[in-house]
Design a protein around this motif. Structure first.
Motif, PDB file in Angstrom:
ATOM      1  N   TRP A 362       0.837  -1.203   0.000  1.00 55.85           N
ATOM      2  CA  TRP A 362       0.000   0.000   0.000  1.00 55.85           C
ATOM      3  C   TRP A 362       0.876   1.259   0.000  1.00 55.85           C
ATOM      4  O   TRP A 362       0.655   2.202  -0.758  1.00 55.85           O
ATOM      5  CB  TRP A 362      -0.942  -0.006   1.197  1.00 55.85           C
ATOM      6  N   GLY A 363       1.890   1.269   0.867  1.00 54.61           N
ATOM      7  CA  GLY A 363       2.816   2.405   0.898  1.00 54.61           C
ATOM      8  C   GLY A 363       3.540   2.583  -0.426  1.00 54.61           C
ATOM      9  O   GLY A 363       3.748   3.711  -0.896  1.00 54.61           O
ATOM     10  N   ILE A 364       3.908   1.465  -1.055  1.00 52.86           N
ATOM     11  CA  ILE A 364       4.561   1.535  -2.363  1.00 52.86           C
ATOM     12  C   ILE A 364       3.641   2.188  -3.390  1.00 52.86           C
ATOM     13  O   ILE A 364       4.041   3.070  -4.153  1.00 52.86           O
ATOM     14  CB  ILE A 364       4.965   0.122  -2.840  1.00 52.86           C
ATOM     15  N   SER A 369       1.991   6.255  -7.154  1.00 54.59           N
ATOM     16  CA  SER A 369       0.955   7.029  -7.848  1.00 54.59           C
ATOM     17  C   SER A 369       1.430   8.431  -8.199  1.00 54.59           C
ATOM     18  O   SER A 369       1.116   8.952  -9.280  1.00 54.59           O
ATOM     19  CB  SER A 369      -0.310   7.106  -6.989  1.00 54.59           C
ATOM     20  N   PHE A 370       2.184   9.062  -7.301  1.00 58.70           N
ATOM     21  CA  PHE A 370       2.664  10.415  -7.546  1.00 58.70           C
ATOM     22  C   PHE A 370       4.023  10.413  -8.256  1.00 58.70           C
ATOM     23  O   PHE A 370       4.233  11.157  -9.223  1.00 58.70           O
ATOM     24  CB  PHE A 370       2.758  11.199  -6.236  1.00 58.70           C
ATOM     25  N   GLY A 371       4.935   9.568  -7.782  1.00 56.98           N
ATOM     26  CA  GLY A 371       6.274   9.556  -8.353  1.00 56.98           C
ATOM     27  C   GLY A 371       6.290   9.185  -9.820  1.00 56.98           C
ATOM     28  O   GLY A 371       6.941   9.843 -10.640  1.00 56.98           O
ATOM     29  N   TRP A 417      10.922  -5.419   0.669  1.00 58.49           N
ATOM     30  CA  TRP A 417       9.898  -4.747  -0.135  1.00 58.49           C
ATOM     31  C   TRP A 417       9.772  -3.267   0.223  1.00 58.49           C
ATOM     32  O   TRP A 417       9.451  -2.438  -0.631  1.00 58.49           O
ATOM     33  CB  TRP A 417       8.539  -5.437   0.047  1.00 58.49           C
ATOM     34  N   SER A 418      10.028  -2.913   1.481  1.00 57.39           N
ATOM     35  CA  SER A 418       9.887  -1.524   1.931  1.00 57.39           C
ATOM     36  C   SER A 418      10.856  -0.574   1.225  1.00 57.39           C
ATOM     37  O   SER A 418      10.596   0.628   1.129  1.00 57.39           O
ATOM     38  CB  SER A 418      10.111  -1.423   3.443  1.00 57.39           C
ATOM     39  N   VAL A 419      11.956  -1.113   0.723  1.00 54.79           N
ATOM     40  CA  VAL A 419      12.943  -0.277   0.040  1.00 54.79           C
ATOM     41  C   VAL A 419      12.332   0.417  -1.176  1.00 54.79           C
ATOM     42  O   VAL A 419      12.731   1.524  -1.541  1.00 54.79           O
ATOM     43  CB  VAL A 419      14.165  -1.129  -0.374  1.00 54.79           C
ATOM     44  N   GLU A 420      11.314  -0.193  -1.783  1.00 63.62           N
ATOM     45  CA  GLU A 420      10.716   0.414  -2.975  1.00 63.62           C
ATOM     46  C   GLU A 420       9.983   1.715  -2.654  1.00 63.62           C
ATOM     47  O   GLU A 420       9.834   2.575  -3.516  1.00 63.62           O
ATOM     48  CB  GLU A 420       9.770  -0.570  -3.677  1.00 63.62           C
TER      49      GLU A 420
END
Length: 454
Positions: A362-364, A369-371, A417-420
């Protein structure tokens, strides 16, 4: 064609592309789902090799986006006959490129896989899949050239129809060739590769038939083969190389990610593939909006309306976030119920193991969406070399961080996965910095990008 910055026109351009851009995602996801029911080894292997093939497909798609941007620019400049010329030169280039990629998959993939994969089982199955899948590269590259034309002139509706044909064909032949149904031989993971190849040729044939009967494209001189012009090829190449490099860098880092995650064990790779299936589905809107932004940004630049580019970037980012959030909430609330129709009871324990990573996903998607939208705004505006520098530096940081997490004693799948999230945040900040530095946010610019009286 005539476009505005309204939400209606953004949807008009982007929605068919959102569905159509799902083509390779649909193929990869379908292959993964059917192999999930065959064996955990097949399922783990397809996660690795399908990511590799998506990179191959992205190279062709990247060059087609260069053609698409030029087509949209010519349409914005009201030069319809030049649209057809750019289209055919995009086709010329894609044919040449498909031959090179086929040779690479035939003679180079073995050594690449050997350098990344420790498991002999995953290595052998990946090569088995690719041996059948590589033949689809010719249809894939010609198909994206056709898509570039219809997205460039903002008429992407048939792309939706063709994507459904692709998906339906792939599903039928996946069932038939993986499990040996309907009188076909049982081929396992090789059957998945052959099914996807057949589907791509069927989809290409249908698209070509549609183009032959589409009278609206006659103004673009589609029925006439133009003389080869090396200047146009160089123009497409110059614009496309940074886009292709960005695709390779971005997806290549994802491919390295899969190779490194395999160090956590084959079970971790299978769990990552569950998350990848969810990511493939949930990222479809963002990738579709990105392609739409390439058309919209290039169109407004062709009309000299620079201020409109920022307007569509802002509106598209919020549309993308809203749609993506609506899609992921059911997965977070009811993961078993959402994934059960796809994955069933077989190895359902993998869903439980993947659940913590869904929250990271979800955080990714929020940062994605913006990046991705603002980043593709740079590309559509013609700043492809700058975009390449941004993505190359960010991808290098991403790979280093992934390597540290995977190789450290405290590393785990959630952190990997959080690195993304960091990856997309850096992309967004760098893109906004460029727009600000170039004065795009100057209030003295009206909606057409022209200086207003003071």
């Amino acid at each position: 064609m005539k476009l505005s910055t309204s939400y209606k026109d953004i949807w008009k351009v982007s929605l068919p592309i959102i569905i159509g851009s799902a083509a390779q995602n649909v193929v990869a996801m379908t292959d993964s789902i059917f192999l999930y029911y065959r064996s955990e080894d097949d399922f783990a292997a397809i996660g690795f090799v399908a990511t590799f093939y998506i990179i191959i497909a992205a190279i062709g798609f990247g060059f087609s986006r260069g053609g698409q941007i030029l087509i949209a620019r010519r349409a914005g400049q009201r030069k319809p006959k030049e649209v057809g010329t750019v289209f055919y030169h995009t086709v010329y280039f894609e044919v040449f490129l498909s031959v090179l990629m086929f040779l690479f998959m035939t003679y180079g993939a073995y050594w690449l896989f050997a350098s990344l994969v420790d498991s002999n089982v995953i290595f052998d199955k990946a090569l088995e899949y690719l041996e059948m899948r590589k033949w689809g590269v010719f249809a894939s590259y010609l198909g994206v050239a056709c898509i570039a034309l219809y997205t460039g002139i903002a008429r992407p509706v048939f792309v939706v129809v063709d994507t459904f044909i692709l998906a339906a064909t792939n599903i039928f032949f996946d069932r038939a060739l993986i499990f040996g149904l309907y009188g076909f031989p049982e081929m396992g993971i090789a059957g998945a590769g052959l099914a996807s190849t057949i589907a791509e040729y069927v989809a290409l044939l249908v698209f070509l038939i549609y183009m032959a009967f589409d009278k609206k494209n006659r103004i673009y001189n589609i029925i006439r083969l133009p003389k080869y012009n090396p200047i146009i090829i160089r123009e497409i190449f110059s614009l496309s190389v940074p886009i292709v490099a960005m695709s390779v860098v971005g997806l290549g880092s994802a491919f390295v990610f899969f190779g490194l995650v395999e160090n956590f064990g084959e079970r971790a790779l299978a769990v990552t593939n569950i998350v990848r299936i969810a990511y493939l589905i949930l990222s479809v809107p963002a990738w579709g909006f990105c392609t739409g932004i390439n058309t919209l940004a290039s169109y407004f630049m062709g009309r000299g309306e620079r201020g409109n580019v920022l307007i569509v970037l802002r509106k598209t980012s919020w549309l993308c976030l809203g749609l993506t959030t609506l899609m992921i909430l059911p997965l977070l609330a009811f993961p078993n119920q959402v994934l059960y129709p796809i994955l069933g009871d077989e190895r359902a324990y993998l869903i439980e193991l993947a659940y913590p990573v869904f929250w990271v996903l979800w955080g990714i998607l929020v940062t994605f969406s913006f990046g991705s939208i603002y980043f593709n705004g740079l590309i559509g505006a013609g700043e492809t070399k700058l975009a390449l520098k941004i993505q190359s530096a960010t991808a290098a940081l991403y790979v280093v961080l992934i390597f540290v997490v995977v190789r450290s004693s405290w590393g785990n799948l959630v952190l990997a996965w959080s690195v993304e999230i960091i990856y997309w945040l850096v992309i967004l900040i760098a893109s906004l910095y460029h727009f600000k530095r170039k004065g795009w946010f100057d209030n003295s610019l009206d909606r057409t990008g022209k200086e207003t009286p003071k």
